[in-house]
Design an enzyme around this catalytic site. Sequence first.
Site, mmCIF file in Angstrom:
data_model
loop_
_atom_site.group_PDB
_atom_site.id
_atom_site.type_symbol
_atom_site.label_atom_id
_atom_site.label_comp_id
_atom_site.label_asym_id
_atom_site.label_seq_id
_atom_site.Cartn_x
_atom_site.Cartn_y
_atom_site.Cartn_z
ATOM 1 N N VAL A 190 -9.688 -3.045 1.134
ATOM 2 C CA VAL A 190 -10.189 -4.391 0.832
ATOM 3 C C VAL A 190 -9.954 -5.347 2.001
ATOM 4 O O VAL A 190 -9.025 -5.163 2.795
ATOM 5 C CB VAL A 190 -9.529 -4.952 -0.454
ATOM 6 C CG1 VAL A 190 -10.010 -4.187 -1.678
ATOM 7 C CG2 VAL A 190 -8.010 -4.937 -0.359
ATOM 8 N N ASP A 222 0.860 -1.189 0.000
ATOM 9 C CA ASP A 222 0.000 0.000 0.000
ATOM 10 C C ASP A 222 0.896 1.239 0.000
ATOM 11 O O ASP A 222 1.436 1.615 -1.038
ATOM 12 C CB ASP A 222 -0.914 -0.109 1.233
ATOM 13 C CG ASP A 222 -1.947 0.977 1.317
ATOM 14 O OD1 ASP A 222 -2.294 1.548 0.292
ATOM 15 O OD2 ASP A 222 -2.436 1.258 2.442
ATOM 16 N N LYS A 230 -1.462 -1.661 -4.410
ATOM 17 C CA LYS A 230 -2.303 -0.454 -4.513
ATOM 18 C C LYS A 230 -1.358 0.714 -4.792
ATOM 19 O O LYS A 230 -1.019 1.485 -3.894
ATOM 20 C CB LYS A 230 -2.976 -0.239 -3.145
ATOM 21 C CG LYS A 230 -4.473 -0.145 -3.159
ATOM 22 C CD LYS A 230 -4.986 0.446 -1.865
ATOM 23 C CE LYS A 230 -5.357 -0.551 -0.827
ATOM 24 N NZ LYS A 230 -5.933 0.055 0.403
HETATM 25 P P1 IMP Z 1 1.790 -0.316 3.895
HETATM 26 O O1 IMP Z 1 2.832 -0.315 4.961
HETATM 27 O O2 IMP Z 1 0.988 0.959 3.878
HETATM 28 O O3 IMP Z 1 2.291 -0.692 2.518
HETATM 29 O O4 IMP Z 1 0.706 -1.364 4.301
HETATM 30 C C1 IMP Z 1 0.953 -2.653 4.343
HETATM 31 C C2 IMP Z 1 0.038 -3.311 5.330
HETATM 32 O O5 IMP Z 1 -1.151 -2.571 5.599
HETATM 33 C C3 IMP Z 1 -0.423 -4.620 4.739
HETATM 34 O O6 IMP Z 1 0.416 -5.661 5.139
HETATM 35 C C4 IMP Z 1 -1.809 -4.760 5.280
HETATM 36 O O7 IMP Z 1 -1.767 -5.459 6.491
HETATM 37 C C5 IMP Z 1 -2.296 -3.372 5.549
HETATM 38 N N1 IMP Z 1 -3.201 -2.870 4.472
HETATM 39 C C6 IMP Z 1 -2.927 -1.947 3.530
HETATM 40 N N2 IMP Z 1 -3.983 -1.758 2.735
HETATM 41 C C7 IMP Z 1 -4.950 -2.583 3.188
HETATM 42 C C8 IMP Z 1 -6.291 -2.868 2.760
HETATM 43 O O8 IMP Z 1 -6.842 -2.333 1.788
HETATM 44 N N3 IMP Z 1 -6.950 -3.787 3.484
HETATM 45 C C9 IMP Z 1 -6.416 -4.456 4.559
HETATM 46 N N4 IMP Z 1 -5.178 -4.225 4.971
HETATM 47 C C10 IMP Z 1 -4.444 -3.298 4.297
#
Ligand code: IMP
Length: 233
Positions: free
Chosen positions: A171, A121, A149
Amino acid sequence: MAKSVAKKKRTSPSKLPPRHWRKEIESVLISQERIASRVRSLARQIQKDFAGRDLVIVALLNGTVMFLADLLREISLPLRLDFIGVSSYGAGTESSELVFTKELRLDVSGRDVLLVDDILDTGKTLFRVSAILRRLGPRQIKVCVLLDKPSRRVEKVTADYVGFTIPNHFVVGYGLDYAERYRNLPFVGVLHPEMYKNPDFIPILTPKKMRLLKGLEGVQDELDSHGGQEKSE
Ligand code: IMP
Ligand code: MG
C-alpha cells in the site's frame, strides 16, 4: 511488547481512486475520511493512557509524516518529540537491510516512549528500533502504527495502538511510499503490481555529494587549492 489494547478496524471493500491516479493505484483501501476518524480515536486512547506521564514520542522517518502530524494535533498532553530515520527498502517492495539515516537525540531514560511507525509488516524495523531504545532504559515503550499487516510477520512484535489491520497488499499514500513516491496521497491505496515490475530509480545522494553537503568536500578543495594554507584577505 504489551498485548494490543486498541480496537482493530478491518478495512472495507476497495473503491476506485481519483481518475488521475488510476494507472498507478489499483484501489483505495482506506479513505481520507476513515483515516481522519480513526486517527482521532487513537489519539483519544493515547491521551487517556499517557495522562500524567513524561511522554516522549519517537517517530520513524519518513513514512510517519502525515499520520504523526494528524495524530499529534489531536493529543493535548505535554510531550516531547524526536525522530529516528530508518529505511528498509531499496526500490522494491521487500524489506532489506536497515539503514539508519537519523539518530535519536532525546534521552528517553525513565520516560514513557510512544514509538510511532506507518506500518508494521515483517516487524524487523520495530524489533530492531525497540531493542535500541530499550538500551536507554525508558520506563516503558508502547508502539503505535497506522497499519498492521500481520500476515507478513517474521519478528515477534505487536503494536499497542493500531489504526487499521490490512491484508497482504503493498500500500501507498498518507505517508507510505513506493520508491519515495506517493507519500502525498490523502488516502491509503493499493499500488498497481505493474508499478513494481520495473523497480523505480531513487535519486539518493552519493557519498561524495553527502560529504559536499556536510561541508567536508568544500573544505578539502579549499585546502588543496591553497596548498593547505588558510585564505587571508
Ligand atoms: P517491517 O520492518 O517489514 O515491519 O517494515 C516496516 C517498514 O517497511 C515500514 O516502516 C514501511 O516503511 C515499509 N513498508 C512495509 N510494508 C509497506 C507497504 O505496504 N507499503 C509501503 N511501505 C511498507
Ligand atoms: Mg517506514
